[in-house]
Design a protein around this motif. Structure first.
Motif, mmCIF file in Angstrom:
data_model
loop_
_atom_site.group_PDB
_atom_site.id
_atom_site.type_symbol
_atom_site.label_atom_id
_atom_site.label_comp_id
_atom_site.label_asym_id
_atom_site.label_seq_id
_atom_site.Cartn_x
_atom_site.Cartn_y
_atom_site.Cartn_z
ATOM 1 N N ILE A 268 1.961 1.755 -7.600
ATOM 2 C CA ILE A 268 2.579 0.717 -6.767
ATOM 3 C C ILE A 268 4.094 0.921 -6.702
ATOM 4 O O ILE A 268 4.698 0.827 -5.635
ATOM 5 C CB ILE A 268 2.209 -0.682 -7.298
ATOM 6 N N GLY B 214 6.422 -0.741 -3.880
ATOM 7 C CA GLY B 214 5.968 -2.112 -4.062
ATOM 8 C C GLY B 214 6.358 -2.579 -5.450
ATOM 9 O O GLY B 214 6.956 -1.842 -6.232
ATOM 10 N N GLU B 215 6.014 -3.807 -5.773
ATOM 11 C CA GLU B 215 6.278 -4.351 -7.107
ATOM 12 C C GLU B 215 4.985 -4.931 -7.643
ATOM 13 O O GLU B 215 4.371 -5.792 -7.018
ATOM 14 C CB GLU B 215 7.350 -5.445 -7.013
ATOM 15 N N CYS C 117 0.619 -8.062 -6.443
ATOM 16 C CA CYS C 117 1.739 -7.166 -6.145
ATOM 17 C C CYS C 117 2.347 -7.543 -4.803
ATOM 18 O O CYS C 117 1.833 -8.394 -4.086
ATOM 19 C CB CYS C 117 1.269 -5.713 -6.130
ATOM 20 N N THR C 118 3.455 -6.884 -4.503
ATOM 21 C CA THR C 118 4.090 -7.076 -3.201
ATOM 22 C C THR C 118 3.787 -5.874 -2.313
ATOM 23 O O THR C 118 3.596 -4.765 -2.803
ATOM 24 C CB THR C 118 5.613 -7.230 -3.332
ATOM 25 N N LEU C 119 3.753 -6.114 -1.048
ATOM 26 C CA LEU C 119 3.530 -5.072 -0.060
ATOM 27 C C LEU C 119 4.884 -4.555 0.427
ATOM 28 O O LEU C 119 5.740 -5.347 0.823
ATOM 29 C CB LEU C 119 2.748 -5.634 1.136
ATOM 30 N N PRO C 120 5.098 -3.232 0.383
ATOM 31 C CA PRO C 120 6.351 -2.700 0.931
ATOM 32 C C PRO C 120 6.473 -3.045 2.414
ATOM 33 O O PRO C 120 5.480 -3.026 3.149
ATOM 34 C CB PRO C 120 6.218 -1.191 0.733
ATOM 35 N N TYR D 137 -1.703 1.213 2.114
ATOM 36 C CA TYR D 137 -1.297 0.836 0.765
ATOM 37 C C TYR D 137 -2.519 0.762 -0.155
ATOM 38 O O TYR D 137 -2.529 1.350 -1.238
ATOM 39 C CB TYR D 137 -0.581 -0.507 0.850
#
Length: 89
Positions: free
Chosen positions: A39, A44-45, A60-63, A71
């Motif tokens: 990730i 991402g995070e 998580c976060t999406l870029p 992703y």
């Protein structure tokens, strides 16, 4: 000067094939760390990763410059490859 912020949070749930108990506690933390690295490499995070013997949850976060399908494909393909190369008999 005005700024904008856009964050997309994803809750992903992946199950093992046929819901077999294949995620063993001995290497589970290494597996979660590897997924966090995937990730991070995709920009991402990973907020938290956890699960049980037959599935995992990822928050998580999406870029902002990546499609959700691409992703997910990267995360699932690379994490499956890690299990096959490290822990399949």
């Amino acid at each position: 000067m005005p700024h904008s912020l856009c964050v997309m949070y994803l809750h992903l749930v992946f199950a093992t094939r046929y819901r077999n108990c294949r995620i063993v506690p001995v290497w589970r933390d290494d597996y979660y760390a590897y997924i966090g690295g995937i990730i991070r490499n995709l920009h991402g995070e990973s907020i938290t990763i956890g699960g049980t013997y037959d599935h995992i949850h990822i928050l998580c976060t999406l870029p902002k410059n990546m499609d959700v399908a691409i992703y997910l494909r990267h995360i699932k393909a690379n994490s499956s490859k890690w299990i096959r190369t490290k822990h399949d008999k």
